[in-house]
Every structure is written in C-alpha cells, then in structure tokens.
Design an enzyme around this catalytic site. Sequence first.
Site, mmCIF file in Angstrom:
data_model
loop_
_atom_site.group_PDB
_atom_site.id
_atom_site.type_symbol
_atom_site.label_atom_id
_atom_site.label_comp_id
_atom_site.label_asym_id
_atom_site.label_seq_id
_atom_site.Cartn_x
_atom_site.Cartn_y
_atom_site.Cartn_z
ATOM 1 N N ASP A 1 0.844 -1.189 0.000
ATOM 2 C CA ASP A 1 0.000 0.000 0.000
ATOM 3 C C ASP A 1 0.879 1.238 0.000
ATOM 4 O OD1 ASP A 1 1.032 0.071 2.537
ATOM 5 O OD2 ASP A 1 -0.877 -0.137 3.584
ATOM 6 N N ASP B 1 -3.310 5.039 2.535
ATOM 7 C CA ASP B 1 -3.623 5.568 3.868
ATOM 8 C C ASP B 1 -3.179 7.026 3.933
ATOM 9 O OD1 ASP B 1 -4.548 3.093 4.607
ATOM 10 O OD2 ASP B 1 -2.739 2.514 5.693
ATOM 11 N N ASP C 1 1.409 5.066 1.960
ATOM 12 C CA ASP C 1 1.063 5.873 3.136
ATOM 13 C C ASP C 1 1.582 7.299 2.963
ATOM 14 O OD1 ASP C 1 0.094 3.510 4.333
ATOM 15 O OD2 ASP C 1 2.100 3.029 5.088
#
Length: 522
Positions: free
Chosen positions: A329, A446, A331
């Site tokens: 992912d 995120d 961030d």
Amino acid sequence: MVPLKRRKVVPTHSTTENDNNNQPTKFPGIVIFLVERKMGASRRAFLSRLGRNKGFQIAEKYSEAITHVVAENNSGDEVKAWLGSQAGCSSAEEVYLLDISWYTESMAAGTPVDILDRHKLEVSHAHQSPTLPAAATKRYACQRRTPLKHHNIFLTEPLDLLAASADFAEHEGRSVAFLRAAAILKTLPKAVRRMEDLQGLPCLGEHSLRVIKEILEYGSSQEVEATRHSEQFQAMQALTGIFGVGVRTADRWFREGLRSPSDVAKSEQRLNDTQQAGLMHHEDLSQRVSRVEADAIGQIVERAVQEILPGAQITLTGGFRRGKETGHDVDFLITHPEEGKEEGLMPKVVQWLEAQGLLLFQKITMNSYLECKDGPARPSSSMDRFERCFSIFKLHNKTHSQSPSQAPRGTVCPPPHAQAPCDATGGEKEPQPQCSSSGWKAVRVDLVVSPYSQFGFALLGWTGSKLFERELRRWAGREKKMSLSSHALYDLNQRCYLRATTEEEIFSHLGLEYIPPCERNA
C-alpha cells in the site's frame, strides 16, 4: 517421646499469585523474576511478598514479560545456564541479570534504583566471535543499522514465515522471537555458513537456532516446509490478504470451511463495508504497488491538499520511505506549519478526491488523541489516533508515466535501482507489480493528518519497520523509563513531555544514534 516439629509450609504458587494480583502495581514497565537457586523457597517467598507490598510486579514463572532477573550468591554464568535449562525461557541477553543488592536497595528506596555496574552479574563472553561487528551484538533493533538488502535471506525468509504462522495462531511472543532472530541476521556483513558464525549474537532463541542449524546442514527445515504447505497456513495467508479481514475473522472462516477469497465470495458471510470493498478489488490489491505508482498517487494527493490548504506538507512514508521499490500500500503523512490549520482537513480532501472520481472506497476516523489523557496515562502503543483515511484509490494507467513528485518534508531513501536482484546471499527480491488491463488499478492508500507539534513522532512511527518501531518503544520503556508513541515522548522520571520537531531530536532524547530510514528495515 518428644514429638517431631511440624515442617513450615511455604505459600503455594496460586496463593502468591493472588497476593500479586491484589496489590497495586506502581511500576508497570518492570517485571522481576527471583531465582530460587541458592536463595531458597522460603526466602524467595518472603522477598516476593515484600516486593509486591512495595508495588513491584514479581513473577512466579519465567516468561517473555520478564525484564529483571535477580539472584543471590550466583554468578552471571550460573544464572544464564540455569535460565537456559528452564522450559520456556528466552535468551538471558533480553533481560537484566542482577545481584540481590539491587533488589534490596530498591525495596529500601520504595522505587527501582538505577542499575549500576556493581548490581550487574558478570557473564563470560569467552566464546564471542572476535570478528563480529559491534553493532550486531546490540540487543535492540533500534540500536542497529539494518539495510534493505542483506546476505541471509535463505535464513530470514523461513524465520519470517514461522513468525507469520505464530501470528495466525495469535502467539505474539513466539512471533516476535522469530522476528528478532531474523532481524539480527539481516545486520550481518556476510552470509552465515556455520553455527559458529552466530556465537555472541543476541536474540537467537533455541527454536530459531534449531531451525537455522537444520537449514545450514540440510538446506531446508522440515518444520518450515510443513508449515509452508499446510492447508491452514495457506488459507490464513489468503484470507488475511483480503483488505479489512483480520486474523480472528480469517480463523473463524477457516473453521467454517472457507479457504480462499473466492470461497468467501460464494459464501453467505455477512461482510462489513471494508471487507466488501476488499473482496471486490482483491485481484488488484493483491498486486504489488510500484514506486512510480506511489509517486503518481502522491501528485494527486498533493494537488488535493494544496487546493484546500495551501502550504500544507505531504510526505511519503512506510516502506517506500525506507527505500523499497514496491509495497502492499501507500502511506502519506500530512501536516501544516501553523498548528491547528490541519484540523478537519481530511473530510475536505476526501470530498475533493471523490468529486474527481478517484476513490473506490474510503473510511475516515477523526483525531481522538488528547495529550493530557493519553501521554503518561496510557502505555505506549503501536496504534495512534490521528485524523486519517483508509482508502482504495482508482489509479488510471496514464498516470504511471508522470514524473515522480518530491516529498516536501522528511528524508525519503531512494530505491536501490543500482543493485542487482537479490538471491540467497544478497537480500530480498521483491515481486514486480503487474499492470491492470482495465485502464485503472485499485491501490490501497492511507492518508494521515498530524498536528505540526507531533509531526516528528508521527513521521518516525509511520516509517517503520514494524519491528523497529516496537523495539524503539521497548528501548524507551526498559532502558530510559520513557513512554514513546506516534504522538509524543514522555519522561516517567521527570514527569514531563520531551518535545521534538525532527526524528533526530527524538533519537537524541532516547540516547540512541540516529539511524536513517533506509537502515530501519529490521
């Protein structure tokens, strides 16, 4: 005839434990184990009661939680050997080995006294390898520089697998033990070829050493291969790979007969919004995200934030900041130099992104951190309470070719493009991301908003690695009597916050050498 004197009864284990539970604990960061050898059961019971009455935690059995081992009339080598003979004992390198004088002085003072050289039990290091680098012998991962590429992937990968398996079984202590063993191997300047190469190294418990020895002798570990090919391990890997699915949910699904995301999709399981989105976009989310894709998303986030709050600063964190070429992912940490201007920013950013059709899923949580309540009042934790958004971005393929954006604040280690793909002697070879044929790709992102006064702590906490951060908090608590979180650093002795605007200042407060992000890959 004179009757025999009745033998004095020593309090039972359960009674002593109840005594411990009934006494308030004044020093939660310290757990003491008194060695009965040469001390005797009666004296040990008396000293245990005395410690508990003073507010100390005195453990009846040795466990992962122990921080201080106290002995009487024993040498350090004797205590270390005795601990090693006990089932379930971890390495003595992980705890303080102390003479009874430290304990009695602490009892007299009513508080843990500083540990001086005269309190420490000497342990022989006759077998320590003279060629071992000093950094490799340090007990905490936050004391060591751990590069992204290393020489012992053939040993660390099996240990990481066993750590993951222990996580699936919710055996946290065992999982951390394997991770610490793997972390120490990543710091070594060359590949391990024989067990003698490991002499003098901390954090290597009996189980890890047994696995390492088997790999060195036979090329593989029977336990590791059995775990790798077990139906339960493979199913738990697959199920927890669904965005929004944790270990307990995956375990329940496994016991109900589900083995894969496709099984979940065909079942009648009730899924929450996050799990529904995770299942819907699982194929994309299971692919690796490239650094180019991360930078492209960074440009989008930068544009959204600047339109709403000019002057805000956006920093790419996580594995990419540590120099990784790919990740699961992306961030981003967002702040603004004027404290307070960042409040309420996240809903506006999300609204802008949704208006552009760039979000497939989003879940916002607001800032719930209050320094007056959450600093010294609660133990340090890996979880923070910043304003944040867990989201799934819709990244169009045309954005992949855009030039990378530069993070305005916070050093980002460049990906090691110059290095060849790693093998068993050169570190980890990361799988390359695949392009979607649909014209866009779902990517986990995120977004975290931090007040400027907490930015240094947030940047440190969100950079990782997970074990490095865990070891930082453990060092702060055990060695410095401080409480560290992604929000603040609190000195328990001085009863005050230690302010810092940069990571370097935080390392300085902790008495540690500053380690750049690209060497925090523990």
